[in-house]
Design a protein around this motif. Structure first.
Motif, PDB file in Angstrom:
ATOM      1  N   GLN A 114      36.897  41.694  46.895  1.00  0.00           N
ATOM      2  CA  GLN A 114      37.454  41.870  45.551  1.00  0.00           C
ATOM      3  C   GLN A 114      38.282  43.145  45.456  1.00  0.00           C
ATOM      4  N   ILE A 115      37.750  44.228  45.982  1.00  0.00           N
ATOM      5  CA  ILE A 115      38.439  45.519  45.891  1.00  0.00           C
ATOM      6  C   ILE A 115      39.752  45.500  46.661  1.00  0.00           C
ATOM      7  N   CYS A 175      41.701  47.667  41.261  1.00  0.00           N
ATOM      8  CA  CYS A 175      41.005  46.375  41.221  1.00  0.00           C
ATOM      9  C   CYS A 175      40.665  46.007  39.783  1.00  0.00           C
TER      10      CYS A 175
END
Length: 331
Positions: free
Chosen positions: A87-88, A129
């Motif tokens: 995700q990051i 993010c």
């Protein structure tokens, strides 16, 4: 492996071939079984892995793409799940996990992973993010700030370790592994516990362990670089390495008086941590210890002089390419 045509054992052949991956061509030492009656060639799962790993390793080396060990260690450094890392960094939900299991990242994703290795850059990526809420971001950033502080305090020791092992990207002279201080120190401790060898013998035990592992997998255990000197293959900066391990109380060095000269015997001071090693790596270490248990320093040095890895590099004291592992003759 037996021939499916004749039922006879086939000959293992190694030859240089050119193979292609992602539009790049590389020369590898291709392994296959040859049915000498029919001239047909065969491979099994193990040989396929050896051939493909050589290809992938050279591609990673060419484009500075992180290897699996480094990809895993970066995530563990921040104590995050592979899903969070994906995700990051903006990967698909399973992207980071796949890279940890061996899939090769694209060049753009590889650069993001390299950026993530720097805590300060990782904070910047985290701020960008939009899939993580602010509260969790702050918790992760607090952990990273603590990590940065720890790294600053350990700066001198880290720089000295870099001096010992070098900062090179994993390549054919490190066995496509980034040098691991934990693994190296535990390998020395393992042989110190099992055999209490003198330095000359320890150097050869490390050499044979790393090169035998590379022969089996195309990856070394430790990431150490080896150099051919008069008494055989040795880890680069081995004297400083053992002194450092001695000062850290990882090993003890006993000086033994033989009359005409003194010998330095290595004994472990820490408990060997087998959790750092794969089952195959542990198998290799145990095999090497048993193989050379009753062989002294002079004898193992003489054996190493029969290896092309030493013969073809000793004149100029060159670093030894791990591909010489495929030519090991005494083990």
């Amino acid at each position: 492996m037996k021939s499916p045509f004749t039922g006879k054992e086939m000959k293992l052949v190694k030859e240089k071939r050119q193979m292609e991956f992602r539009k790049e061509k590389f020369k590898i030492i291709f392994h296959f079984y040859l049915c000498e009656d029919t001239n047909e060639q065969f491979t099994d799962v193990h040989l396929d892995e050896l051939n493909v790993n050589q290809l992938y390793n050279q591609y990673r080396d060419l484009y500075n793409i992180p290897f699996q060990d480094e990809i895993i260690s970066i995530r563990k450094k921040y104590n995050l799940s592979s899903t969070r890392m994906s995700q990051i960094l903006g990967f698909g939900p399973n992207g980071y996990r796949l890279y940890e299991s061996g899939e090769i990242p694209s060049l753009s994703n590889a650069k993001l992973i390299q950026m993530a290795n720097d805590p300060n850059d990782f904070v910047k990526l985290l701020h960008m993010c939009d899939k993580i809420d602010q509260e969790e971001k702050h918790k992760i950033i607090d952990k990273i700030q603590h990590l940065i502080h720890e790294e600053e305090n350990a700066l001198f020791e880290r720089e000295y370790v870099d001096y010992l092992f070098g900062r090179e990207f994993p390549s054919f002279i490190t066995g496509y592994k980034k040098p691991s201080f934990e693994k190296i120190s535990n390998m020395v401790a393992f042989f110190g516990e099992k055999l209490s060898p003198f330095k000359t013998k320890m150097n050869k035990l490390l050499f044979y362990s790393d090169f035998l592992m590379y022969r089996e997998s195309c990856f070394s255990i430790s990431g150490l670089k080896y150099q051919a000197i008069q008494r055989g293959p040795v880890p680069v900066n081995f004297q400083s390495l053992y002194d450092f391990l001695n000062n850290k109380n990882i090993i003890k060095i006993n000086t033994v008086d033989f009359g005409e000269y003194y010998g330095e015997q290595i004994i472990n001071s820490i408990e060997f941590d087998d959790e750092l090693f794969s089952n195959k790596e542990l198998e290799i270490l145990k095999f090497v210890a048993e193989k050379f248990e009753n062989i002294n320093s002079t004898q193992i040095s003489d054996l190493s002089h029969m290896e092309n890895a030493w013969i073809e590099n000793v004149e100029d004291k060159d670093l030894i390419n791990y591909n010489y592992s495929f030519e090991l003759s005494t083990i």
